[in-house]
Scaffold this active site. Structure first.
Site, PDB file in Angstrom:
ATOM      1  N   ILE A  82      -2.803  -3.035   1.943  1.00  0.00           N
ATOM      2  CA  ILE A  82      -3.195  -2.775   3.340  1.00  0.00           C
ATOM      3  C   ILE A  82      -2.104  -2.057   4.122  1.00  0.00           C
ATOM      4  CG2 ILE A  82      -4.793  -4.708   3.505  1.00  0.00           C
ATOM      5  CD1 ILE A  82      -2.588  -6.307   4.901  1.00  0.00           C
ATOM      6  N   GLY A  83      -0.936  -1.859   3.520  1.00  0.00           N
ATOM      7  CA  GLY A  83       0.103  -1.146   4.251  1.00  0.00           C
ATOM      8  C   GLY A  83       1.377  -1.037   3.454  1.00  0.00           C
ATOM      9  N   GLY A  96       5.329  -1.131   4.365  1.00  0.00           N
ATOM     10  CA  GLY A  96       6.347  -1.370   5.373  1.00  0.00           C
ATOM     11  C   GLY A  96       7.667  -0.764   4.974  1.00  0.00           C
ATOM     12  N   GLY A  97       8.694  -0.969   5.833  1.00  0.00           N
ATOM     13  CA  GLY A  97      10.007  -0.414   5.574  1.00  0.00           C
ATOM     14  C   GLY A  97      10.652  -1.027   4.345  1.00  0.00           C
ATOM     15  N   GLY A 119       8.709  -2.679   1.683  1.00  0.00           N
ATOM     16  CA  GLY A 119       7.829  -2.916   0.554  1.00  0.00           C
ATOM     17  C   GLY A 119       6.366  -2.763   0.899  1.00  0.00           C
ATOM     18  N   VAL A 151       2.470  -4.096   1.327  1.00  0.00           N
ATOM     19  CA  VAL A 151       1.870  -5.312   1.860  1.00  0.00           C
ATOM     20  C   VAL A 151       0.422  -5.398   1.380  1.00  0.00           C
ATOM     21  CG1 VAL A 151       1.319  -6.636   3.932  1.00  0.00           C
ATOM     22  CG2 VAL A 151       3.352  -5.188   3.893  1.00  0.00           C
ATOM     23  N   LYS A 163       4.027  -9.491   0.882  1.00  0.00           N
ATOM     24  CA  LYS A 163       4.896  -8.319   0.830  1.00  0.00           C
ATOM     25  C   LYS A 163       5.596  -8.296  -0.516  1.00  0.00           C
ATOM     26  CE  LYS A 163       7.229  -7.034   4.462  1.00  0.00           C
ATOM     27  NZ  LYS A 163       8.257  -6.938   5.529  1.00  0.00           N
ATOM     28  N   ASP A 201      14.576  -4.937  15.279  1.00  0.00           N
ATOM     29  CA  ASP A 201      13.517  -3.927  15.295  1.00  0.00           C
ATOM     30  C   ASP A 201      12.313  -4.443  16.067  1.00  0.00           C
ATOM     31  OD1 ASP A 201      12.438  -1.450  14.793  1.00  0.00           O
ATOM     32  OD2 ASP A 201      11.757  -1.917  12.771  1.00  0.00           O
TER      33      ASP A 201
END
Length: 981
Positions: free
Chosen positions: A669-670, A672-673, A675, A677, A691, A803
């Site tokens: 589904i995505g 990330g910075g 790894g 997800v 993740k 962040d």
């Protein structure tokens, strides 16, 4: 017969002593009871001092408690102990002998009640740096008070200035960093003849500094910064001959330093920066005790007094953004542990003083935009402490000393726009901390040393407009953090290194106007984040790689080369902007801006093309089969082996095998910075977010973030220690980590799944009915603030997120927020003397301004980022929008609009109903406070939470009106709301 026996005093002495000691014991037990009540009200605190506070003991043996000779409590000193709770002044003021109450720098909250008036013997009251709010009550009964410290809280409304007329013993008054409503400088202060310390920084003070301030002749520390003060510095300030600190920065003061200012010879710290002061600095030349002199962002002119070079205590000098001329005193910094000099944006000439790093403590040399001449003194080549050297846009010349290139702690080297010449030496390989290298517009020559690849922290490299020659080192591809590479306008030759495509962080490549030859590497098409590619005016040949079609480029310039063949159809739309001009060998079958590809031997070409295409497809299919087979075997080995270990952080209803079986491409589904997800739905129907993080540098692109994290931590065990610390977090507004599943080369982090996505998506992507209403936005703001408050204040050691942004605030099915993505989080070490960290972190638009100068972040950096989120929630704008203007962000846009006196309500998102816009403005103002330029002026997250709670419309209306509100009562509540922010 009755007779009377003679009675002596000795006959009554036992009875007298019995009564006296009974009274004494009663009074002492009374003190114990008060202290035990105090302990109970602070029971959330984990304070070792409270271990000695027990019934039956003497209060004089309680840690932090002190008594007089009669065993009565006179002092309670619990400063900076991590206290949480509310102070009950009704109880505390029953300590009839109490003279000192010190609860500074804790997390205490609530309001100060009128019961404080009963502490009539108080001489010292310090509740600074806490979370108190509301109005300050009348203090006139505290006639013995000498020290009153209320700064850095959330006090609002009018301070009871009239009561100061009863406090004539005051020597210290600190009210700063509170959102008071102060219309002008309180004249009552001028009657406090014993006052030696006055702190009114950042408390909305308006008007002029009054004449008469000079009558406070005991004044040693005067701080009036970050207010709205106007006018000139009053002439009689020169009477304050005991002053050792004067802070007037961030105001609207104008005029000159008054005549006689030179008499303030005790001054150690002087800061009048960010005003509109003018004139020369001659009145400062006698202030030889100065340790820090901050005069930046004013209109000072004339020369810098040569006497500054003889100031033997001076360690910091900031004069940037003025109109100063002449030379810098050559002996400046020679005497002390000189730390930094900032004289950028003036009209200074002459050489750079050679001895500022004489004692090896110098950290920053900032001399941008002047007219300095000569070279960089050789002495700085061994200044190991130096972190920033910026001398761009001057008239400096000669060779740069070899050691400068390799200073081990140097983070920013800026030599641009000078007349430097000679080579960049191989010492550059020792610059392991260097993130920004700017040497453009000089006369540097020679080869680019291959050792540059060892400067592994490099993010930005600009060598343009020089005379560098030779090949571009192949090893430059080892700079995995490299974001921008500017090598244009040099004499580089040879081919473009194919491994450059491995620099996955690259966003900008400019190699224009060199003598590069050969083909454009296909590997450049692997740079998924590439935004700008300029290879124009070289001698590149061959065809344009079709792989460039996969990039989303805002600029592509391949003009003036020797490229041939057909332009890829997906790139032909770039023809009209001149991307391909000067390449006569290019053609196209469909675009009129190119010559038509010849039909001669077209059948043969078609056959050859079909043959080649078929061969390539066959090879790709075969390679894909091998790759898939290999990946399948790896996954079988990796996800099915017994080498996985699960570490749970809460009671689990699933096992690792169930998770591993669901790590599939269709569940991705995505990315990330740190790894990929996956959304995992267990057999029980429970949804989880997983993740997948790789542990090694040799793995694929999405593994680099974790490798960087591990490198920062030092080794894997430290990384696991950080994960263990994060896993202990239990808060309703922080995303829940259920467990980790680890193997030799990768880890799985299993989180709760949040179905409503991120706040970013809801604010900036959703539309219509999916847009968030104000009530929901407000609840998200409060919840996210509470999550950050817990990270900063509720953990054993503060956790800095690094962040904070709307895309890292996830929403559950009820739109309750969770702080997520701790890929950059840092736990502040308890043994660290400096709570800030050196990291390249954050997201553009959310990063606090101090990072640009110091590359350091701390809790206040998170507060800044959260302030940006509040602005997003209120305005509906993204942090960076074209309408803000070039190099402007939402913070600048909001602050400029407010400074121009524009109607602030017009900044509120138009989708928010009129009845809520006033309250939205209050939240916007909190965002402005959070994004103060100076970190010290930003509130803690505890204070932010309290300010947000106080800004809730329904809460105050209910408090004042209960269940039956009349129109008049609602108006009263609104008036109180106006005093909150």
């Amino acid at each position: 017969m009755f007779w009377r026996e003679k009675v002596t005093l000795g006959d009554y002495l036992p009875l007298f002593l019995l009564c006296f000691f009974s009274l004494f014991i009663f009074t002492r037990s009374d003190d114990v009871e008060v202290l035990m009540k105090l302990k109970e009200s602070l029971k959330e605190s984990n304070v070792i001092e409270f271990d000695s506070w027990r019934f039956g003991g003497s209060p004089c043996n309680f840690s932090g408690v002190f008594c007089n000779s009669d065993q009565f409590v006179t002092r309670i000193e619990l400063r900076e102990k991590g206290l949480i709770g509310k102070l009950e002044f009704e109880s505390i003021c029953q300590l009839q002998s109490l003279e000192k109450l010190d609860f500074g720098i804790n997390s205490l909250g609530g309001i100060i009640t009128d019961d404080l008036k009963n502490c009539t013997k108080l001489r010292f009251l310090d509740i600074s740096s806490n979370n108190f709010n509301g109005a300050v009550p009348d203090l006139s009964s505290l006639r013995e008070l000498e020290n009153l410290l209320l700064d850095t809280n959330g006090f609002t409304g009018q301070f009871p200035w009239k009561s100061l007329e009863s406090l004539m013993n005051l020597t210290e008054l600190t009210l700063g960093d509170n959102p008071f409503d102060i219309s002008s400088f309180p004249m009552e202060i001028l009657k406090l003849k014993n006052l030696s310390h006055l702190y009114l920084t950042n408390c909305s003070l308006k008007g002029r500094i009054p004449t008469g301030i000079g009558n406070l002749t005991e004044m040693a520390n005067l701080e009036l910064s970050a207010n709205h003060l106007t006018g000139e510095i009053p002439e009689d300030i020169v009477k304050l001959t005991k002053l050792w600190q004067l802070q007037l920065y961030d105001n609207d003061l104008y005029g000159k330093f008054p005549v006689g200012f030179r008499n303030l010879t005790q001054l150690v710290y002087l800061d009048t920066s960010n005003n509109s002061l003018e004139g020369d600095l001659s009145e400062l030349k006698s202030l030889e005790r100065l340790k820090s002199l901050q005069l930046f962002e004013n209109h000072f002119s004339g020369s810098i007094p040569h006497e500054f070079g003889d100031f033997k205590n001076l360690v910091g000098l900031s004069l940037y953004k003025n109109k100063l001329t002449g030379t810098l005193p050559q002996s400046i910094g020679s005497w002390s542990d000189f730390d930094f000099i900032e004289v950028s944006e003036n009209l200074l000439t002459g050489p750079i003083p050679p001895n500022m790093c004489k004692n090896g403590k110098m950290t920053e040399i900032l001399m941008v935009n002047n007219q300095f001449t000569g070279g960089i003194p050789e002495s700085y080549s061994t200044c190991w402490s130096l972190t920033r050297l910026r001398v761009s846009n001057n008239s400096l010349a000669g060779n740069v000393p070899a050691g400068i290139w390799g200073l081990p702690n140097l983070d920013f080297l800026d030599l641009a726009m000078n007349q430097f010449e000679g080579p960049m030496t191989s010492d550059i390989g020792d610059a392991r901390a260097l993130t920004q290298l700017r040497v453009q517009n000089n006369r540097f020559s020679g080869n680019l040393p291959m050792e540059i690849s060892k400067a592994s922290s490099l993010v930005s490299v600009d060598l343009s407009f020089n005379q560098f020659s030779g090949i571009i080192p192949v090893d430059i591809a080892e700079l995995k953090k490299l974001n921008s590479l500017y090598l244009h306008e040099n004499m580089f030759s040879g081919t473009i290194p194919s491994p450059l495509g491995e620099c996955t962080s690259l966003n900008i490549i400019n190699l224009a106007k060199n003598s590069l030859s050969g083909k454009i590497p296909d590997t450049l098409g692997l740079l998924s984040g590439l935004n700008s590619l300029n290879l124009s005016t070289n001698q590149l040949s061959g065809q344009i790689p079709s792989s460039l079609s996969y990039l989303k480029l805002s600029l592509l310039d391949l003009s003036n080369n020797m490229l041939t063949g057909a332009v890829p159809e997906s790139l032909s739309n770039q023809a009209s902007n001149g991307s391909f001009i000067g390449n006569p060998g290019l053609c196209s079958q469909s675009n009129r801006h190119f010559r038509l590809c010849s039909n001669k031997s077209s059948h043969i070409r078609i056959l050859i093309s079909c043959f080649l295409t078929g061969t390539i497809l066959l090879l790709i299919s075969f390679a894909g089969f091998i790759f898939i087979k290999k990946k399948h075997n790896e996954q079988v080995k990796s996800f099915k082996s017994d080498s996985w270990q699960i570490k749970s952080f809460t009671r689990l209803s699933f096992c690792e095998k169930e998770i591993l079986n669901l790590i599939k491409q269709e569940n991705l589904i995505g990315k990330g910075g740190s790894g990929n997800v996956y959304r995992v739905v267990l057999g029980s129907g429970v949804e989880l977010a997983v993740k997948h993080i790789w542990n090694t540098l040799t793995s694929e692109g999405n593994r680099s973030s974790t490798a960087m994290l591990m490198k920062r931590s030092g080794n894997l065990s430290e990384f696991e220690a950080e994960v263990a610390t994060l896993s202990s977090i239990r808060h309703v507004n922080v995303v829940k980590l259920y467990c980790s599943v680890t193997s030799e080369d990768s880890s799985l982090l299993v989180y709760e799944y949040l179905p409503n996505g991120s706040l970013w998506d809801r604010l900036h992507i959703s539309c219509g009915d999916d847009k968030l209403d104000w009530e929901t936005r407000y609840e998200i703001a409060v919840g996210a603030a509470k999550g950050l408050e817990y990270l900063h204040h509720g953990c054993d050691r503060p956790v800095i997120h690094h962040d904070v942004k709307s895309s890292n605030i996830l929403l559950d099915e009820f739109f309750k927020p969770r702080i997520a993505d701790f890929g950059l989080a840092k736990i502040v070490q308890s043994n660290s003397s400096n709570p800030s960290t050196h990291l390249i972190t954050g997201t553009h638009g959310y990063i606090a301004p101090e990072y640009a100068y110091t590359c350091k972040v701390n809790e206040k950096s998170d507060v800044y980022s959260f302030g940006v989120v509040l602005m997003e929630l209120v305005t509906g704008k993204k942090p960076i929008e074209a309408e803000f203007g070039e190099n402007k962000d939402i913070v600048n846009w909001v602050c400029r609009s407010m400074a121009r006196g524009e109607n602030i309500v017009e900044l509120v998102d138009s989708s928010i109903p009129e009845q809520f816009k006033e309250y939205a403005v209050k939240v916007l103002r909190i965002g402005v406070i959070c994004t103060a330029r100076l970190p010290a002026l930003r509130p803690s997250m505890r204070t932010v939470v309290q300010m947000l709670l106080d800004a809730e419309p329904c809460r105050l209306i209910n408090i004042i009106c209960q269940d039956d509100c009349s129109k008049k009562e609602v108006m009263v509540s609104d008036k109180k709301l106006k005093n909150i922010v």
